[in-house]
Scaffold this motif. Structure first.
Motif, mmCIF file in Angstrom:
data_model
loop_
_atom_site.group_PDB
_atom_site.id
_atom_site.type_symbol
_atom_site.label_atom_id
_atom_site.label_comp_id
_atom_site.label_asym_id
_atom_site.label_seq_id
_atom_site.Cartn_x
_atom_site.Cartn_y
_atom_site.Cartn_z
ATOM 1 N N GLY A 158 23.945 7.095 47.038
ATOM 2 C CA GLY A 158 23.719 7.539 45.655
ATOM 3 C C GLY A 158 24.606 8.719 45.282
ATOM 4 O O GLY A 158 25.205 8.751 44.203
ATOM 5 N N LEU A 159 24.707 9.686 46.174
ATOM 6 C CA LEU A 159 25.548 10.857 45.901
ATOM 7 C C LEU A 159 27.023 10.489 45.842
ATOM 8 O O LEU A 159 27.780 11.055 45.048
ATOM 9 N N ASP A 160 27.432 9.541 46.675
ATOM 10 C CA ASP A 160 28.822 9.075 46.629
ATOM 11 C C ASP A 160 29.117 8.481 45.255
ATOM 12 O O ASP A 160 30.153 8.776 44.645
ATOM 13 N N GLU A 161 28.204 7.677 44.750
ATOM 14 C CA GLU A 161 28.381 7.093 43.413
ATOM 15 C C GLU A 161 28.329 8.167 42.328
ATOM 16 O O GLU A 161 29.080 8.107 41.348
ATOM 17 N N ASP A 162 27.450 9.156 42.489
ATOM 18 C CA ASP A 162 27.366 10.252 41.509
ATOM 19 C C ASP A 162 28.676 11.027 41.424
ATOM 20 O O ASP A 162 29.119 11.399 40.340
ATOM 21 N N THR A 163 29.290 11.288 42.588
ATOM 22 C CA THR A 163 30.554 12.032 42.565
ATOM 23 C C THR A 163 31.656 11.200 41.918
ATOM 24 O O THR A 163 32.475 11.730 41.177
ATOM 25 N N LYS A 164 31.647 9.898 42.174
ATOM 26 C CA LYS A 164 32.648 9.027 41.541
ATOM 27 C C LYS A 164 32.461 9.004 40.024
ATOM 28 O O LYS A 164 33.437 9.056 39.263
ATOM 29 N N ALA A 165 31.207 8.927 39.584
ATOM 30 C CA ALA A 165 30.933 8.919 38.141
ATOM 31 C C ALA A 165 31.321 10.252 37.508
ATOM 32 O O ALA A 165 31.915 10.287 36.418
ATOM 33 N N VAL A 190 35.628 13.473 34.352
ATOM 34 C CA VAL A 190 36.730 14.444 34.331
ATOM 35 C C VAL A 190 38.001 13.734 33.863
ATOM 36 O O VAL A 190 38.705 14.218 32.968
ATOM 37 N N ILE A 191 38.296 12.589 34.455
ATOM 38 C CA ILE A 191 39.491 11.816 34.084
ATOM 39 C C ILE A 191 39.421 11.394 32.623
ATOM 40 O O ILE A 191 40.414 11.451 31.894
ATOM 41 N N ASN A 192 38.239 10.988 32.178
ATOM 42 C CA ASN A 192 38.052 10.585 30.788
ATOM 43 C C ASN A 192 38.424 11.724 29.832
ATOM 44 O O ASN A 192 39.127 11.511 28.835
ATOM 45 N N GLN A 193 37.996 12.932 30.140
ATOM 46 C CA GLN A 193 38.295 14.072 29.268
ATOM 47 C C GLN A 193 39.770 14.470 29.342
ATOM 48 O O GLN A 193 40.371 14.832 28.332
ATOM 49 N N TYR A 194 40.365 14.380 30.537
ATOM 50 C CA TYR A 194 41.800 14.653 30.636
ATOM 51 C C TYR A 194 42.587 13.619 29.822
ATOM 52 O O TYR A 194 43.581 13.957 29.173
ATOM 53 N N GLN A 195 42.143 12.378 29.838
ATOM 54 C CA GLN A 195 42.821 11.341 29.061
ATOM 55 C C GLN A 195 42.672 11.605 27.565
ATOM 56 O O GLN A 195 43.599 11.417 26.797
ATOM 57 N N ARG A 196 41.486 12.060 27.158
ATOM 58 C CA ARG A 196 41.263 12.400 25.745
ATOM 59 C C ARG A 196 42.253 13.478 25.311
ATOM 60 O O ARG A 196 42.851 13.402 24.247
ATOM 61 N N ARG A 197 42.435 14.473 26.166
ATOM 62 C CA ARG A 197 43.385 15.551 25.849
ATOM 63 C C ARG A 197 44.799 14.982 25.757
ATOM 64 O O ARG A 197 45.540 15.291 24.827
ATOM 65 N N ALA A 198 45.171 14.144 26.716
ATOM 66 C CA ALA A 198 46.517 13.557 26.720
ATOM 67 C C ALA A 198 46.741 12.716 25.467
ATOM 68 O O ALA A 198 47.851 12.686 24.920
ATOM 69 N N TYR A 257 31.242 17.799 38.202
ATOM 70 C CA TYR A 257 31.869 17.210 39.386
ATOM 71 C C TYR A 257 31.740 18.165 40.575
ATOM 72 O O TYR A 257 31.377 17.754 41.674
ATOM 73 N N ILE A 258 32.013 19.438 40.354
ATOM 74 C CA ILE A 258 31.915 20.442 41.420
ATOM 75 C C ILE A 258 30.496 20.462 41.996
ATOM 76 O O ILE A 258 30.308 20.512 43.215
ATOM 77 N N GLU A 259 29.491 20.401 41.120
ATOM 78 C CA GLU A 259 28.103 20.398 41.578
ATOM 79 C C GLU A 259 27.795 19.153 42.402
ATOM 80 O O GLU A 259 27.127 19.230 43.445
ATOM 81 N N LYS A 260 28.245 17.991 41.940
ATOM 82 C CA LYS A 260 27.985 16.735 42.663
ATOM 83 C C LYS A 260 28.702 16.718 44.011
ATOM 84 O O LYS A 260 28.148 16.249 45.005
#
Length: 200
Positions: free
Chosen positions: A31-38, A43-51, A152-155
């Motif tokens: 579960g935690l592995d999936e949480d970190t991936k999500a 993070v990637i989604n927001q970086y893409q929004r900025r790009a 992400y850091i917390e997960k």
């Protein structure tokens, strides 16, 4: 020969015992592995929004500050470097690739900062509604990036604890072959710790 069989039986019993005990952490680790991936996907989604916002911002600034070619090109190049890093599921396990990604994103943040500072020299650009809207969206996106990185850091911290704590570390290492995940770092901690210089 019987010694080898006895060891195999013992290992099988230990693994079975680990899996059936409530403290093995198998499902928690999954579960935690999936949480970190999500969390990383966000993070990637927001970086893409900025790009995605950058080309519109550059084009708006071009209309007012066409002779500031060097600054505009540096933003475009920084965006290209930041979006050029290939993200795969294995990416989070590769510290060097993770660091390269971070550096590209920091480079883009710096180039954007210079572009927005450039706007201060052009009152008509600052007054342009399209520019103000883009600047507002960019600021909002930077805030979303900060929140997504924090989650992400917390997960990752939660996941890494499970990977290191006993007895779940046995499940992580021997059964799931999981290692600690890389986390965000600051390239120059001394520079970040130093208070900014304010001049009037």
């Amino acid at each position: 020969m019987s010694m080898i069989v006895a060891r195999m039986v013992l290992v099988s019993l230990l693994l079975t015992g680990m899996l059936t005990s409530s403290g093995c952490g198998y499902n928690d680790l999954q579960g935690l592995d999936e949480d970190t991936k999500a969390a990383w996907s966000e993070v990637i989604n927001q970086y893409q929004r900025r790009a995605d916002l950058i080309p519109n911002l550059v084009n708006t600034v071009k209309g007012y500050a066409a002779h500031e070619r060097e600054t505009l090109e540096s933003v475009v190049q920084a965006r290209a470097r930041a979006t050029n890093v290939q993200i795969t599921p294995e990416f989070l396990k590769d510290e060097a690739a993770f660091k390269k990604f971070q550096e590209a994103q920091q480079g883009l943040s710096g180039a954007l900062g210079r572009l927005l500072a450039l706007a201060e020299q052009y009152p008509n650009l600052k007054a342009d509604q399209g520019f103000r809207d883009l600047q507002s969206q960019l600021e909002g996106t930077e805030n979303r990036i900060t929140v997504a990185r924090k989650r992400y850091i917390e997960k990752v911290a939660e996941f890494n604890k499970m990977v290191r704590y006993f007895p779940t570390n046995l499940t992580a290492k021997f059964l799931l072959h999981l290692d600690e995940k890389a986390n965000f770092t600051v390239a120059d901690e001394k520079a970040v710790a130093k208070p900014p210089e304010v001049k009037f």
